[in-house]
Design a protein around this motif. Structure first.
Motif, PDB file in Angstrom:
ATOM      1  N   GLU A 116       0.468   0.355   7.671  1.00  0.00           N
ATOM      2  CA  GLU A 116       1.052   0.171   6.276  1.00  0.00           C
ATOM      3  C   GLU A 116       0.333  -1.325   5.894  1.00  0.00           C
ATOM      4  OE1 GLU A 116       1.934   2.444   4.474  1.00  0.00           O
ATOM      5  OE2 GLU A 116       1.292   3.812   6.018  1.00  0.00           O
ATOM      6  N   GLU A 117       0.714  -2.297   6.546  1.00  0.00           N
ATOM      7  CA  GLU A 117       0.212  -3.635   6.126  1.00  0.00           C
ATOM      8  C   GLU A 117      -1.052  -3.801   5.967  1.00  0.00           C
ATOM      9  OE1 GLU A 117       1.872  -6.488   8.858  1.00  0.00           O
ATOM     10  OE2 GLU A 117       3.923  -5.897   8.806  1.00  0.00           O
TER      11      GLU A 117
ATOM     12  N   ARG B 174      -2.325  -1.655   2.943  1.00  0.00           N
ATOM     13  CA  ARG B 174      -2.147  -2.393   1.648  1.00  0.00           C
ATOM     14  C   ARG B 174      -3.164  -3.593   1.268  1.00  0.00           C
ATOM     15  NH1 ARG B 174       3.205  -1.130   3.021  1.00  0.00           N
ATOM     16  NH2 ARG B 174       3.398  -3.249   4.068  1.00  0.00           N
TER      17      ARG B 174
END
Length: 402
Positions: free
Chosen positions: A394-395, A398
């Motif tokens: 997820e990091e 993004r």
């Protein structure tokens, strides 16, 4: 994923399901997570745009009513590569690996750890640049670097902690220096660097590639020093600050007068390591200065080296009887310079004599399958599992703006 609120399953968790093979079609992902078809599609789209997923061949039909075969989803293991290096006291090995652990280019050479981290890590940066050229891969495609070192590591900081055979490395910022050396020699931007003990990474590489079903796996590396790596339920067991497995500094009665490189007397490594065997051979007039010299003598069947290796195996086996009783592993693997029939014979003699029969009834005692590449494979796998863990996915998505 039962027992949790599956409606919150992230793109990273979907990627994990695909990578593990537990769900490899859109329908299977819906079933596994409880997400709607539209939500699964949106999250997969992010993974496709990042280049991390691809469509494979058609799989079994999802619906009992028939229809077109479901398109399978695959982790695209060609979208990036990993760099890995394994340091020993007097030599090192480095490689470019695919995300599935295939070695694409490899180099081994002299690299003396006592020369200090500035010099050694700088040279590794140069090796990495040349290896990428050999592999035909650009530095911008490197997603991370894994490094195995012969000392205890605080994995939170990547710094070695009071390493007996790595003078000048205690507390040094390995991550920053190696990342900087990579950038210096390739011109690419910084990448994550992960550092761990060599025995830990050898154990991780061997367990994942050869014994994935073994829930308790122990590898003992016997070279200049002696260390153990432990993998429990697929994860490296490190203890509270990276000190787990440092069995070379367990005191043994036979070594009461033997001075260890850690400064204490009576350590197992002082009487049973490759370095200890080399010293005893040299005292007997046989040219040997290191564990690698002993390995060559063993390969040639030198009788005195064979006898001393078996004796060293018995001493290590005595300590391993306690290790086996405590951990109850399914596999005990011996690796390093002394790994061979004489040493293994000595280990078995004392281990089976001292350990409880129940502790050894289902124990396989083996030598390394990956050999000198085990640390590289483990280091590469460590990087991949770190970077593609659901929360980190997820990091990174993004950061990529997808």
């Amino acid at each position: 994923m039962s027992g949790r609120n599956t409606t919150q399953a992230s793109a990273g968790e979907l990627l994990g399901l695909v990578r593990s093979g537990r769900a490899t079609t859109r329908g299977a992902l819906q079933q596994a997570t409880g997400l709607s078809r539209a939500t699964v599609g949106q999250r997969l789209d992010r993974l496709f745009r990042a280049g991390w997923l691809r469509e494979g061949a058609g799989g079994p039909v999802d619906s009992p009513l028939g229809g077109r075969p479901a398109i399978t989803l695959e982790f695209d293991d060609d979208h990036a590569v990993v760099l890995a290096a394994d340091l020993d006291t007097r030599h090192a090995r480095a490689a470019v690996l695919s995300l599935t652990g295939e070695i694409l280019a490899e180099h081994a050479g002299t690299l003396v750890v006592e020369d200090g981290p500035e010099s050694v890590l700088g040279e590794l940066g140069r090796w990495f640049a040349e290896l990428l050229r050999q592999a035909g891969r650009g530095a911008d495609g490197v997603c991370g670097i894994g490094l195995a070192v012969p000392g205890p590591v605080d994995t939170d900081t990547g710094r070695v902690v009071q390493p007996p055979i790595m003078p000048g490395w205690d507390g040094y910022d390995i991550r920053s220096r190696l990342a900087g050396a990579f950038t210096e020699h390739t011109g690419a931007g910084p990448v994550p660097v992960l550092v761990d003990n060599d025995a830990n990474l050898m154990a991780y590489g061997e367990q994942r590639t050869g014994h994935p079903g073994c829930s308790a796996f122990v590898l003992v590396k016997v070279s200049t020093g002696i260390g153990a790596g432990v993998v429990v339920d697929g994860s490296v067991y490190r203890g509270v600050d990276g000190g787990a497995g440092d069995i070379g500094h367990i005191r043994v009665p036979e070594g009461a007068d033997a001075l260890c490189r850690c400064g204490s007397y009576g350590c197992l490594a002082a009487v049973a390591s490759g370095g200890a065997v080399a010293r005893r051979l040299a005292e007997a007039g046989v040219p040997a200065a290191s564990g690698s010299d002993v390995r060559e003598l063993l390969a040639a069947g030198h009788p005195e080296a064979v006898g001393l290796a078996r004796e060293a195996g018995r001493r290590v086996g005595d300590v391993l009887a306690t290790v086996v009783t405590l951990l109850n592993p399914g596999v005990l693997m011996v690796a390093g310079d002394l790994a061979g029939i004489p040493f293994l014979t000595g280990v078995r003699e004392l281990l089976y004599e001292r350990a409880l029969p129940r502790s050894t009834a289902r124990l396989d005692i083996l030598t390394s399958r990956l050999g000198e590449r085990a640390g590289l494979v483990g280091a590469g796998a460590l990087v991949v599992e770190h970077l593609y863990a659901p929360e980190r996915v997820e990091e990174r998505l993004r950061a990529l703006g997808v």
